[in-house]
Design an enzyme around this catalytic site. Sequence first.
Site, PDB file in Angstrom:
ATOM      1  N   GLU A  35      97.085  -2.499 117.536  1.00 61.64           N
ATOM      2  CA  GLU A  35      97.614  -2.370 118.889  1.00 61.64           C
ATOM      3  C   GLU A  35      96.554  -1.615 119.691  1.00 61.64           C
ATOM      4  O   GLU A  35      96.091  -0.571 119.249  1.00 61.64           O
ATOM      5  CB  GLU A  35      98.918  -1.553 118.895  1.00 61.64           C
ATOM      6  CG  GLU A  35      99.493  -1.456 120.307  1.00 61.64           C
ATOM      7  CD  GLU A  35     100.670  -0.488 120.426  1.00 61.64           C
ATOM      8  OE1 GLU A  35     100.925   0.287 119.495  1.00 61.64           O
ATOM      9  OE2 GLU A  35     101.323  -0.521 121.488  1.00 61.64           O
ATOM     10  N   ARG A 262      99.302   3.062 103.097  1.00 63.28           N
ATOM     11  CA  ARG A 262      98.193   3.536 103.914  1.00 63.28           C
ATOM     12  C   ARG A 262      97.459   4.624 103.154  1.00 63.28           C
ATOM     13  O   ARG A 262      98.031   5.358 102.360  1.00 63.28           O
ATOM     14  CB  ARG A 262      98.698   4.060 105.250  1.00 63.28           C
ATOM     15  CG  ARG A 262      99.439   5.401 105.155  1.00 63.28           C
ATOM     16  CD  ARG A 262      99.685   5.945 106.524  1.00 63.28           C
ATOM     17  NE  ARG A 262     100.319   4.924 107.334  1.00 63.28           N
ATOM     18  CZ  ARG A 262     100.289   4.887 108.665  1.00 63.28           C
ATOM     19  NH1 ARG A 262      99.667   5.798 109.322  1.00 63.28           N
ATOM     20  NH2 ARG A 262     100.896   3.944 109.342  1.00 63.28           N
ATOM     21  N   LYS A 272      98.060   8.669 114.995  1.00 59.55           N
ATOM     22  CA  LYS A 272      97.519   8.626 116.356  1.00 59.55           C
ATOM     23  C   LYS A 272      98.065   9.771 117.194  1.00 59.55           C
ATOM     24  O   LYS A 272      97.356  10.359 118.003  1.00 59.55           O
ATOM     25  CB  LYS A 272      97.883   7.292 117.015  1.00 59.55           C
ATOM     26  CG  LYS A 272      96.801   6.230 116.860  1.00 59.55           C
ATOM     27  CD  LYS A 272      97.209   4.931 117.546  1.00 59.55           C
ATOM     28  CE  LYS A 272      96.392   3.768 116.980  1.00 59.55           C
ATOM     29  NZ  LYS A 272      96.915   2.462 117.391  1.00 59.55           N
TER      30      LYS A 272
END
Length: 561
Positions: A35, A262, A272
């Site tokens: 994204e 992850r 983020k």
Amino acid sequence: MAEKEKSLNFIEHIVEEDLVAGFSKKQLRFRFPPEPNGYLHIGHASSICLNFGLGLRYDAPVNLRFDDTNPAKEEQEFVDAIKEDVEWLGFHWDKECYASDYFQQLYDWAIELIKAGKAYVESQPSEKIAAQKGTPTEAGTNSPFRDRPIAENLELFQKMKEGAFPEGSHVLRAKIDMASPNMLMRDPVMYRILHRAHHRTNTDWCIYPLYDWTHGESDYIEQVSHSLCTLEFAPHRELYDWFLDQVVSPEDVRPKQREFARRNLSHTVVSKRKLLELVQQGVVEGWDDPRMPTISGLRRKGCTPEALRNFADTIGIAKRENVVDVAVLDFHMREDLNKIAPRVMAVLDPVKVIISNYDTDKEEWLEAENNPENPEAGFRKIPFSKELYIERDDFRESANRKFFRLKLGGEVRLKNAYIIRAEEVRKDSEGNILEIICTYDPLSKSGSGSPESLRKVKGTLHWVSCKHAVDAEVRLYDRLFTDPTPDQHTGRDFIEFINPDSLKIVEGKLEPGLKTAAPGARYQFQRLGYFCVDKSSGPEQLVFNRTVTLRDTWAKIEEKA
RNA sequence: UGGCCCAUGGUGUAAUUGGCAACACUACUGAUUUUGGUUCAGUCAUUCCAGGUUCGAGUCCUGGUGGGCCAACCA
């Protein structure tokens, strides 16, 4: 040829099984779907290496797809930065795609769902919808709008698209099962109204599809065979498949979602949100601050794409919780840099050495090897003179035999130059060492082949000639957090674990050839570490960033003592 | 009415799919070295627990225990 038969990770096993089951290798296709709402970090690097690595292994195309369905968060700036990072890593995508390119197709499919009685316009506020959703252990309740007539749904959805309604007034929901044990199946929202300009479609749309309705269908449109995502999307798989069921044709490739864990890196954070907090609070200077685990930060620090790729390959991919020690990354940076970085001499904490028996006006240009690991790197000339700088740490008035460096009455080799002996030390009134008076053995010149030059002295020091030295700002970076898992302490904020010494700036003395070092160039400052010329560097003000120190067994010996 | 995922040295991954637990990092020894770097040689595990199937289980089955994810009109 002769390439090692590497063991497969579980994703590769899945692909192999599909191939064995008859799936055509020609139909393999992967994608990396960021994204564009922020900068890529080392976790993304793993995903990039996974997907593009699969592409390389199977000679299959890999798309770069921007998942740009939320204009509230996304910007062109991030699209550009992401492309730069993927390219820098050395990968080539097949198609550059955008979920926003599929808005019309998605809209058309949504209308089909409405016509089939599988989607409806919900007109309650979001809080109401949330309340009716139930909990993981309790079934939800149906919305009063769930059985709205198809014609009415069609008309309302059309008006939503035309901009007739304010944000929050209506959404389109899939009609699935409000009692499903999987919360995501309880009539998920497919579209919301957002009166915002999109960085690509501008104001063409005021309804935007949500992730679940977009992702699988985008994979299908692009004919992606294996859609890989992180573990937290595992519960989405059921929905992914449900949405796919509504549109797939049997002759097309049906994408398959699979999830992997992850990668977490020790001594840092990778969410983020938290990275943004570091930037906004001024803990770091920006997204590409060399202490950041972003790809741009690692690049600016001097990490090579090769090192990052090797790192991703060796830590592998699996499904369990993990914290990869940052030492593994350091290892791969050193491993690559050791092969490619030219050796130079730089003194970062200088103290003056005066060679008493060397002529005041004399200077010699000595030959120095650029890289012992690579003979083809050749040689360069470095100036030697009466007054030199050495590292303050490299001298002690007295020390035991474990100290291989310079001490009063002791000898040491100056790298690529002469053997010197410390005779005397001059101090200021406070006892600080001002200069060390030494004598040198004129016959001991490196490479001269004389018996004196072949003498074994235990220590070898790096040095720089005072009158030839160039000044540079050298930024010594260390890990950003003192704790291996700063964000995994309940009740404590990760900011509490910030390393107060993550950056130390010093004025260094460098050999003169570095005067013209260009931004991005990487060097080994001998006996110290690897350094990279910062983007802000120029001839009037040289700036170097420390990428990683050399392994330092002496520091460990000292620590133990 | 809860569902799903996971568990192998300090760390991260392997294990020909039921056949001698391997590789890398870290740490520690030692050798080499005009970088206390590099390189080379070596040391560090009864696979979360308990049963079961089997000649044989890290792998299959059952039951525990421990961890993670899921209730945005984020992705």
